[in-house]
Write a protein that holds these residues in place. Structure first.
Motif, short mmCIF file in Angstrom:
data_model
loop_
_atom_site.label_atom_id
_atom_site.label_comp_id
_atom_site.label_asym_id
_atom_site.label_seq_id
_atom_site.Cartn_x
_atom_site.Cartn_y
_atom_site.Cartn_z
N LYS A 199 167.65 -3.13 -39.69
CA LYS A 199 167.75 -3.37 -38.25
C LYS A 199 167.94 -2.09 -37.44
O LYS A 199 168.47 -2.12 -36.35
CB LYS A 199 168.91 -4.33 -37.97
CG LYS A 199 168.71 -5.69 -38.62
CD LYS A 199 169.91 -6.57 -38.47
CE LYS A 199 169.69 -7.88 -39.22
NZ LYS A 199 170.91 -8.59 -39.46
N SER A 200 167.52 -0.98 -38.00
CA SER A 200 167.63 0.29 -37.27
C SER A 200 166.43 1.16 -37.61
O SER A 200 165.72 0.90 -38.57
CB SER A 200 168.94 1.00 -37.63
OG SER A 200 168.95 1.35 -38.99
N LYS A 201 166.23 2.20 -36.82
CA LYS A 201 165.13 3.12 -37.06
C LYS A 201 165.71 4.46 -37.48
O LYS A 201 166.53 5.04 -36.79
CB LYS A 201 164.30 3.30 -35.79
CG LYS A 201 163.10 4.17 -35.98
CD LYS A 201 162.28 4.22 -34.72
CE LYS A 201 161.33 5.35 -34.73
NZ LYS A 201 160.11 5.33 -35.20
N SER A 250 174.74 -10.15 -56.92
CA SER A 250 173.50 -10.90 -57.18
C SER A 250 172.77 -11.31 -55.90
O SER A 250 171.57 -11.55 -55.92
CB SER A 250 173.80 -12.14 -58.01
OG SER A 250 174.67 -13.01 -57.31
N ILE A 251 173.48 -11.39 -54.79
CA ILE A 251 172.87 -11.80 -53.51
C ILE A 251 171.73 -10.87 -53.11
O ILE A 251 170.75 -11.32 -52.54
CB ILE A 251 173.94 -11.87 -52.40
CG1 ILE A 251 174.93 -12.99 -52.71
CG2 ILE A 251 173.33 -12.07 -51.03
CD1 ILE A 251 176.16 -13.00 -51.82
N VAL A 252 171.85 -9.59 -53.43
CA VAL A 252 170.82 -8.64 -53.01
C VAL A 252 169.46 -8.95 -53.63
O VAL A 252 168.43 -8.59 -53.08
CB VAL A 252 171.21 -7.17 -53.29
CG1 VAL A 252 172.51 -6.81 -52.64
CG2 VAL A 252 171.24 -6.87 -54.76
N PHE A 253 169.44 -9.62 -54.77
CA PHE A 253 168.19 -9.86 -55.48
C PHE A 253 167.39 -11.06 -54.96
O PHE A 253 166.41 -11.47 -55.59
CB PHE A 253 168.46 -10.01 -56.98
CG PHE A 253 169.03 -8.75 -57.60
CD1 PHE A 253 168.33 -7.56 -57.53
CD2 PHE A 253 170.26 -8.76 -58.23
CE1 PHE A 253 168.85 -6.39 -58.09
CE2 PHE A 253 170.79 -7.61 -58.80
CZ PHE A 253 170.07 -6.43 -58.72
N CYS A 270 175.01 -2.47 -44.63
CA CYS A 270 173.78 -2.01 -45.29
C CYS A 270 172.55 -2.69 -44.70
O CYS A 270 171.51 -2.07 -44.52
CB CYS A 270 173.85 -2.26 -46.79
SG CYS A 270 175.01 -1.18 -47.63
N ASP A 271 172.68 -3.97 -44.41
CA ASP A 271 171.57 -4.72 -43.82
C ASP A 271 171.19 -4.13 -42.46
O ASP A 271 170.02 -3.95 -42.16
CB ASP A 271 171.97 -6.19 -43.67
CG ASP A 271 170.83 -7.06 -43.19
OD1 ASP A 271 169.73 -6.96 -43.78
OD2 ASP A 271 171.02 -7.82 -42.23
N ILE A 281 169.76 2.64 -58.92
CA ILE A 281 171.15 2.28 -59.16
C ILE A 281 171.84 1.96 -57.83
O ILE A 281 171.68 2.70 -56.87
CB ILE A 281 171.89 3.43 -59.88
CG1 ILE A 281 171.14 3.86 -61.15
CG2 ILE A 281 173.34 3.05 -60.19
CD1 ILE A 281 171.02 2.82 -62.22
N CYS A 282 172.61 0.89 -57.80
CA CYS A 282 173.25 0.41 -56.55
C CYS A 282 172.17 0.20 -55.50
O CYS A 282 172.28 0.65 -54.36
CB CYS A 282 174.32 1.38 -56.06
SG CYS A 282 175.59 1.74 -57.27
N CYS A 283 171.12 -0.49 -55.89
CA CYS A 283 169.91 -0.61 -55.07
C CYS A 283 170.14 -1.32 -53.74
O CYS A 283 169.45 -1.03 -52.77
CB CYS A 283 168.82 -1.31 -55.86
SG CYS A 283 169.22 -3.01 -56.30
N GLY A 284 171.08 -2.26 -53.71
CA GLY A 284 171.26 -3.02 -52.48
C GLY A 284 170.02 -3.83 -52.17
O GLY A 284 169.03 -3.79 -52.91
N GLY A 285 170.04 -4.53 -51.08
CA GLY A 285 168.90 -5.36 -50.71
C GLY A 285 167.68 -4.56 -50.31
O GLY A 285 166.56 -5.05 -50.35
#
Length: 125
Positions: A29-31, A87-90, A23-24, A61-65
Motif C-alpha cells: 500500500k505504498s510506493k 502460516s497466514i502469509v502463504f 508489512c502489508d 527467509i522471513c519472506c512475509g506476504g
C-alpha cells in the motif's frame, strides 16, 4: 501529521498482528522510490550466483506476504523455498507457483533447509 496523531496511528501496530499489518502497508500500500535500484542490486547478485551454479536454488527467509524472490525474480530460480513463521502469509497466490515451496518455521532458531542445498539466500529483514 502532529506527533500525538502519529503516536495514536502507530499504536494499532502494537497488537499481536501489528507487525504483519505494518508489512502489508509497506509492501502493498505504498510506493517505494528505491525499488528499481534494489531490484537491480539483487539481479546483480543472482547473476553472480548463476555464474557459479547454473541451477539456482534459493531461499527467501522471513519472506512475509510480499516474498521478494518469487514475486520479482522467480524466472531466475529453479526452486525458491519461502520460509516464514506465520502460516497466514502463504495465502497469496504467489506461493502456489510451481517453483515455490512454502515452509512454516522459525528460521531464527534453525534453518529448515540444509545450507548445502542452497546457493542463494535472501532475507529482506
Amino acid at each position: 501529521m502532529a506527533y500525538k496523531n502519529y503516536k495514536k496511528h502507530y499504536r494499532i501496530f502494537s497488537k499481536p498482528k501489528g507487525y504483519y499489518e505494518a508489512c502489508d502497508i509497506l509492501a502493498f500500500k505504498s510506493k517505494w522510490e528505491g525499488f528499481q535500484k534494489y531490484k537491480d542490486l539483487l539481479n546483480k547478485s543472482i547473476k553472480k550466483a548463476k555464474s557459479i551454479n547454473r541451477k539456482l536454488i534459493g531461499a527467501d527467509i522471513c519472506c512475509g506476504g510480499y516474498a521478494w524472490l518469487p514475486r520479482h525474480l522467480l524466472k531466475d530460480f529453479n526452486i525458491i523455498y519461502c520460509v516464514d513463521i506465520n502460516s497466514i502469509v502463504f495465502k497469496d497466490k504467489i506461493f502456489k507457483k510451481k517453483k515455490v515451496i512454502s515452509i512454516i518455521a522459525d528460521a531464527s532458531k534453525k534453518l529448515p533447509i540444509s545450507r548445502e542445498s542452497l546457493n542463494f539466500i535472501y532475507c529482506g529483514y
